[in-house]
Every structure is written in C-alpha cells, then in structure tokens.
Design a protein around this motif. Structure first.
Motif, mmCIF file in Angstrom:
data_model
loop_
_atom_site.group_PDB
_atom_site.id
_atom_site.type_symbol
_atom_site.label_atom_id
_atom_site.label_comp_id
_atom_site.label_asym_id
_atom_site.label_seq_id
_atom_site.Cartn_x
_atom_site.Cartn_y
_atom_site.Cartn_z
ATOM 1 N N GLU A 163 0.911 -1.079 -0.011
ATOM 2 C CA GLU A 163 0.035 0.077 0.046
ATOM 3 C C GLU A 163 0.912 1.472 0.058
ATOM 4 O OE1 GLU A 163 -3.081 2.454 2.811
ATOM 5 O OE2 GLU A 163 -2.512 0.402 3.489
ATOM 6 N N VAL A 164 0.679 2.095 -0.976
ATOM 7 C CA VAL A 164 1.466 3.504 -1.224
ATOM 8 C C VAL A 164 0.512 4.354 -0.414
ATOM 9 C CG1 VAL A 164 2.227 5.242 -2.566
ATOM 10 C CG2 VAL A 164 2.975 2.985 -3.073
ATOM 11 N N CYS A 165 0.716 4.877 0.934
ATOM 12 C CA CYS A 165 0.143 5.812 1.576
ATOM 13 C C CYS A 165 0.249 7.144 0.940
ATOM 14 C CB CYS A 165 0.441 5.796 2.876
ATOM 15 S SG CYS A 165 0.226 4.185 3.678
ATOM 16 N N GLU A 166 1.550 7.639 0.851
ATOM 17 C CA GLU A 166 1.837 8.889 0.334
ATOM 18 C C GLU A 166 2.689 8.677 -1.186
ATOM 19 O OE1 GLU A 166 4.015 11.238 3.078
ATOM 20 O OE2 GLU A 166 2.671 10.649 4.464
ATOM 21 N N PRO A 167 2.505 9.173 -2.109
ATOM 22 C CA PRO A 167 3.420 8.797 -3.174
ATOM 23 C C PRO A 167 4.773 8.516 -2.896
ATOM 24 C CG PRO A 167 1.743 10.775 -3.597
ATOM 25 C CD PRO A 167 1.678 10.472 -2.284
ATOM 26 N N CYS A 168 5.213 7.311 -3.310
ATOM 27 C CA CYS A 168 6.415 6.961 -3.012
ATOM 28 C C CYS A 168 7.271 6.557 -4.012
ATOM 29 C CB CYS A 168 6.238 5.245 -2.656
ATOM 30 S SG CYS A 168 7.293 4.555 -1.717
#
Length: 121
Positions: free
Chosen positions: A106-111
């Motif tokens: 899961e990418v919570c903040e652009p990674c």
C-alpha cells in the motif's frame, strides 16, 4: 576477467527510458496508481536489475519470485503479509523483501524508491 572503471553505472548519468504503467486489474485492491520504472542496469544474465521506481497512492497484491532490496527516497508505504501482519516504511528506510513473500503493498503517500532485484533461476 578485468572490467574497467568505465563500466560503473551512475544512476544520475544514465539516461534510461522511463516506463509508465498501470497495474493489471486483478492485482488492484484499492485505487489505480500510475507507476513509473526507470531501470538503470540489468546484468547480462538478466537476473540482476537496479533502478528507480515510483507510484501514486493505492494498494495491490504482491507475489515476490525475486529478492528485492529497497531504499525509500520519498513517501510512505505499508507492506502486509497474508496473515495480516504489516510494517510501515518511509523516507530513509532500507529493507529486503525475500523471494516467496506474498501480501499487499500500500502506497500511503506517493512513493519513490531505489530497487535492486535478484531473480534466482
């Protein structure tokens, strides 16, 4: 075999093509993140790869057949195994995902991350 210093690959000096893609629908859990991959190096045997990957927010299923070293450059992600146990990763974190790992990413903040992959044959 002797290799010259000129064989060293500097990411900043390498103009690798950037591949932009969406994940297959069957992998998606939430969202539909656009991802980019800039592979700076692949070994002649095609088992070792390294470059820069980035993704927008979203969650998808993963099934690792390769070993992957990651260094998060920007953003944050949560990786969860099939038993529901998870770990969070953010800028500055370095870790290895072993071959055989299954779960979700899961990418919570652009990674954005550096990746180093080894695919054992």
């Amino acid at each position: 075999m002797t290799v010259s210093v000129n064989a060293i690959v500097r990411f900043a000096a390498t103009h690798s093509p950037v591949e932009t893609y969406q994940l297959p629908a069957e992998k998606l859990v939430t969202g539909n993140p656009t991802q980019t991959l800039e592979n700076h190096y692949s070994s002649p045997c095609n088992q070792f790869h390294s470059g820069i990957w980035q993704s927008e927010s979203g969650t998808w299923n993963v099934n690792y057949t390769e070993y992957e070293y990651c260094e998060i450059l920007e953003g944050s992600s949560i990786i969860t195994d099939t038993q529901g146990q998870s770990q969070s990763f953010s800028k500055g974190d370095r870790f290895i995902i072993p071959a055989g790992f299954q779960g979700t990413w899961e990418v919570c903040e652009p990674c954005r991350k550096v990746y180093v992959i080894f695919e054992q044959k």
